[in-house]
Design a protein around this motif. Structure first.
Motif, mmCIF file in Angstrom:
data_model
loop_
_atom_site.group_PDB
_atom_site.id
_atom_site.type_symbol
_atom_site.label_atom_id
_atom_site.label_comp_id
_atom_site.label_asym_id
_atom_site.label_seq_id
_atom_site.Cartn_x
_atom_site.Cartn_y
_atom_site.Cartn_z
ATOM 1 N N LEU A 111 0.806 -1.222 0.000
ATOM 2 C CA LEU A 111 0.000 0.000 0.000
ATOM 3 C C LEU A 111 0.839 1.272 0.000
ATOM 4 O O LEU A 111 0.464 2.270 -0.624
ATOM 5 C CB LEU A 111 -0.961 0.002 1.196
ATOM 6 N N GLN A 112 1.969 1.244 0.691
ATOM 7 C CA GLN A 112 2.774 2.461 0.785
ATOM 8 C C GLN A 112 3.442 2.840 -0.538
ATOM 9 O O GLN A 112 4.011 3.928 -0.658
ATOM 10 C CB GLN A 112 3.824 2.300 1.883
ATOM 11 N N GLN A 113 3.353 1.970 -1.535
ATOM 12 C CA GLN A 113 3.911 2.299 -2.861
ATOM 13 C C GLN A 113 3.002 3.261 -3.628
ATOM 14 O O GLN A 113 3.401 3.789 -4.674
ATOM 15 C CB GLN A 113 4.098 1.023 -3.691
ATOM 16 N N PHE A 114 1.789 3.472 -3.113
ATOM 17 C CA PHE A 114 0.800 4.264 -3.846
ATOM 18 C C PHE A 114 0.436 5.518 -3.056
ATOM 19 O O PHE A 114 0.253 5.466 -1.835
ATOM 20 C CB PHE A 114 -0.452 3.419 -4.097
ATOM 21 N N PRO A 115 0.303 6.657 -3.757
ATOM 22 C CA PRO A 115 0.071 7.927 -3.055
ATOM 23 C C PRO A 115 -1.249 7.985 -2.291
ATOM 24 O O PRO A 115 -1.316 8.621 -1.235
ATOM 25 C CB PRO A 115 0.097 8.964 -4.187
ATOM 26 N N ASN A 116 -2.287 7.340 -2.807
ATOM 27 C CA ASN A 116 -3.577 7.389 -2.130
ATOM 28 C C ASN A 116 -3.796 6.195 -1.201
ATOM 29 O O ASN A 116 -4.238 6.348 -0.055
ATOM 30 C CB ASN A 116 -4.712 7.449 -3.163
ATOM 31 N N LEU A 117 -3.498 5.000 -1.685
ATOM 32 C CA LEU A 117 -3.678 3.809 -0.851
ATOM 33 C C LEU A 117 -2.802 3.875 0.393
ATOM 34 O O LEU A 117 -3.159 3.340 1.453
ATOM 35 C CB LEU A 117 -3.360 2.544 -1.649
ATOM 36 N N GLY A 118 -1.669 4.547 0.278
ATOM 37 C CA GLY A 118 -0.780 4.685 1.427
ATOM 38 C C GLY A 118 -1.341 5.552 2.530
ATOM 39 O O GLY A 118 -0.822 5.554 3.655
ATOM 40 N N LYS A 119 -2.414 6.289 2.221
ATOM 41 C CA LYS A 119 -3.028 7.178 3.219
ATOM 42 C C LYS A 119 -4.317 6.598 3.807
ATOM 43 O O LYS A 119 -5.019 7.272 4.554
ATOM 44 C CB LYS A 119 -3.346 8.525 2.577
ATOM 45 N N LEU A 120 -4.661 5.342 3.448
ATOM 46 C CA LEU A 120 -5.866 4.737 4.006
ATOM 47 C C LEU A 120 -5.771 4.650 5.526
ATOM 48 O O LEU A 120 -4.682 4.530 6.086
ATOM 49 C CB LEU A 120 -6.083 3.343 3.408
ATOM 50 N N SER A 121 -6.911 4.674 6.180
ATOM 51 C CA SER A 121 -6.962 4.687 7.640
ATOM 52 C C SER A 121 -6.375 3.408 8.245
ATOM 53 O O SER A 121 -6.919 2.312 8.021
ATOM 54 C CB SER A 121 -8.410 4.847 8.106
ATOM 55 N N PRO A 122 -5.299 3.504 9.007
ATOM 56 C CA PRO A 122 -4.754 2.315 9.670
ATOM 57 C C PRO A 122 -5.773 1.665 10.604
ATOM 58 O O PRO A 122 -5.813 0.438 10.726
ATOM 59 C CB PRO A 122 -3.557 2.860 10.449
ATOM 60 N N SER A 123 -6.611 2.488 11.240
ATOM 61 C CA SER A 123 -7.620 1.960 12.165
ATOM 62 C C SER A 123 -8.614 1.046 11.453
ATOM 63 O O SER A 123 -8.907 -0.057 11.922
ATOM 64 C CB SER A 123 -8.362 3.116 12.838
ATOM 65 N N ILE A 124 -9.128 1.511 10.288
ATOM 66 C CA ILE A 124 -10.119 0.706 9.568
ATOM 67 C C ILE A 124 -9.446 -0.510 8.939
ATOM 68 O O ILE A 124 -10.009 -1.616 8.942
ATOM 69 C CB ILE A 124 -10.846 1.548 8.505
ATOM 70 N N LEU A 125 -8.240 -0.345 8.408
ATOM 71 C CA LEU A 125 -7.519 -1.493 7.861
ATOM 72 C C LEU A 125 -7.315 -2.565 8.933
ATOM 73 O O LEU A 125 -7.465 -3.762 8.675
ATOM 74 C CB LEU A 125 -6.167 -1.053 7.304
#
Length: 489
Positions: A111-125
């Motif tokens: 996920l951290q390779q992508f500008p948007n996916l890398g910002k997804l909520s860690p809590s919800i993930l």
């Protein structure tokens, strides 16, 4: 972004996975199994524009929501799922064993390779993680959108105030059944319409008004399942009264969501309990049948313990990625690139609002959703919502300046629900027995609940079914949750 563009144009090792585009550039094909919550599929023009913007070919296999679980489960058992599959929160336990058996890609490390996916909520993930590992991209939702959609014109005709308590709700539904609320001189209506779903139908929301725990109650360090509580029994007795007095549709235990909606739209029933965000679409369709139909929303019904409403984790479901259909890491990155691109401003607003000038207009950088194009948006844009990941917190989605009145009210009341939520205390805990046997065990309680309401089972008979649930694995589940909670403390 350069890396993503390279990935999207890369060739796949499987010939049927790419299309030849202009100039010999290959276009990745992404197959997706997705639920359809609306009568029709979204606009092909919008899909084509999504493909153009993201540089992919989309093979979306839309399945009506009412049969989605069966379709998804069939694909799972036959190992024939497409590249990407949506799994509803309520069906998640069906796939956890497949996840543990390495049937799906673990996407967390990418996920951290992508500008948007890398910002997804860690809590919800983390809410959706399996054994601490992230496998899915989440579709986001508020904690509770549950409430009551009611025929406002029927209330006016009978000179009734909107109900504020359980007793008042019962009286309104009784009068909707027996006092000719539509004024046609016939007794051809009933108060409440329900469907064959104890969670997203009437029962769970109604039970929270009675003060029933949300799946589980933790008391003195021990977990107690909701269906052994007095409040659950109170809810069953209330539903049984509605059934015995013919205030609810007599075939509710067999009724699909589509039929439930149709009965409400056509003015056969006056109360619909469920997601308040359905109100705009229901209003549009009800007015097509009867232009005088008016709907209202209620989110606060006072019960014995005050205001209560059940909450859910902040994801409605997950998109999982099949290892059989996505053979290589390079293909996985292509698919993830599409979802990352879907969070960008141009694509996300296209999916959320449609085409500027046709479905909405812009004024001072804000979206205006005219009432006159509401039906068009429902038909052409709204079905795409189920494809949108992280839509609630996506700051690229433009703010709405002028919403349809009922939509704005539903959003407002959903926020008000945050003040009296009832959470599930096991959300962050794990139980192996739950993962392996909950589908089988829940059938025991679902059947017992329906049979009690329908008069086929006494209270003693219901308690016998609870004992059977415990004997077949329920007691082990309770023990595992108790141990998991202690391990966290």
């Amino acid at each position: 972004m350069i890396v993503i563009l390279i990935l999207l144009s890369a060739c796949s090792s499987k010939g049927d996975e790419v299309l030849q585009g202009p100039g010999g550039v290959t276009t990745p094909t992404i197959s997706i199994l997705a639920p359809l919550h609306f009568p029709q599929q979204p606009s092909k023009d919008i899909i084509a524009e999504m493909e153009r913007l993201s540089g992919v070919k989309l093979d979306i296999r839309w399945v009506p929501e009412g049969v989605y679980t069966d379709k998804m489960n069939t694909g799972l058992t036959t190992n024939s799922l497409p590249k990407v599959t949506f799994v509803k929160f309520t069906d998640y336990n069906l796939v956890k064993n497949a996840i543990k058996s390495d049937a799906f890609w673990e996407i967390g490390p990418y996920l951290q390779q992508f500008p948007n996916l890398g910002k997804l909520s860690p809590s919800i993930l983390n809410q959706a993680a399996v054994e601490g590992k992230v496998y899915g991209l989440y579709t986001e939702r508020p904690s509770s959108r549950q409430g009551i959609i009611i025929r406002k014109d029927w209330l006016s005709h009978l000179k009734l105030a909107p109900p504020q308590t359980l007793d008042e709700l019962y009286e309104v539904m009784r009068q909707f059944t027996y006092n000719d609320p539509d004024g046609n001189g016939k007794q051809d209506t009933f108060g409440l319409v329900d469907r064959n779903d104890l969670v997203y139908g009437v029962f769970k929301t109604l039970s929270s008004y009675f003060g029933t725990p949300n799946n589980w109650k933790q008391e003195n360090g021990q977990f107690i399942p909701e269906f052994v509580t007095p409040e659950y029994m109170d809810t069953m007795n209330f539903m049984k009264k509605l059934y015995d007095e013919k205030i609810i549709n007599q075939d509710f235990a067999l009724t699909s969501k589509e039929v439930q909606r149709d009965k409400f739209i056509r003015g056969t029933a006056g109360v619909f309990i469920g997601s308040m965000t359905d109100v705009q679409r229901l209003s549009i369709e009800a007015k097509m049948v009867n232009p005088q139909a008016e709907l209202a929303l209620i989110n606060r019904i006072e019960g014995p313990q005050g205001y209560k409403v059940w909450s859910i984790p902040n994801y409605f479901g997950l998109y999982l990625f099949s290892k059989k259909a996505i053979v290589t890491e390079q293909e996985l990155l292509q698919v993830l690139s599409f979802f990352d691109r879907s969070l960008d401003k141009d694509v996300s607003n296209l999916m959320m609002y449609g085409f500027e000038g046709r479905h909405y207009s812009l004024e001072d950088g804000k979206v205006i959703l005219p009432e006159g194009t509401s039906r068009l948006r429902v038909d052409e844009v709204s079905p795409l919502y189920s494809l949108m990941i992280a839509s609630v917190s996506n700051t690229n989605i433009l703010e709405v300046s002028q919403k349809e009145q009922l939509t704005a009210l539903a959003d407002q009341l959903s926020k008000d629900n945050e003040q009296f939520l009832v959470d599930d205390p096991t959300v962050h805990l794990s139980s192996q027995t739950y993962d392996e046997k909950n589908v089988e065990l829940s059938v025991i309680i679902v059947d017992a609940t329906y049979n009690y309401i329908l008069g086929n089972l006494t209270e003693t008979g219901f308690q016998q079914e609870v004992k059977r649930w415990k004997h077949n694995g329920g007691s082990q589940m309770i023990q595992e949750y108790n141990e998991a909670a202690k391990a966290l403390n």
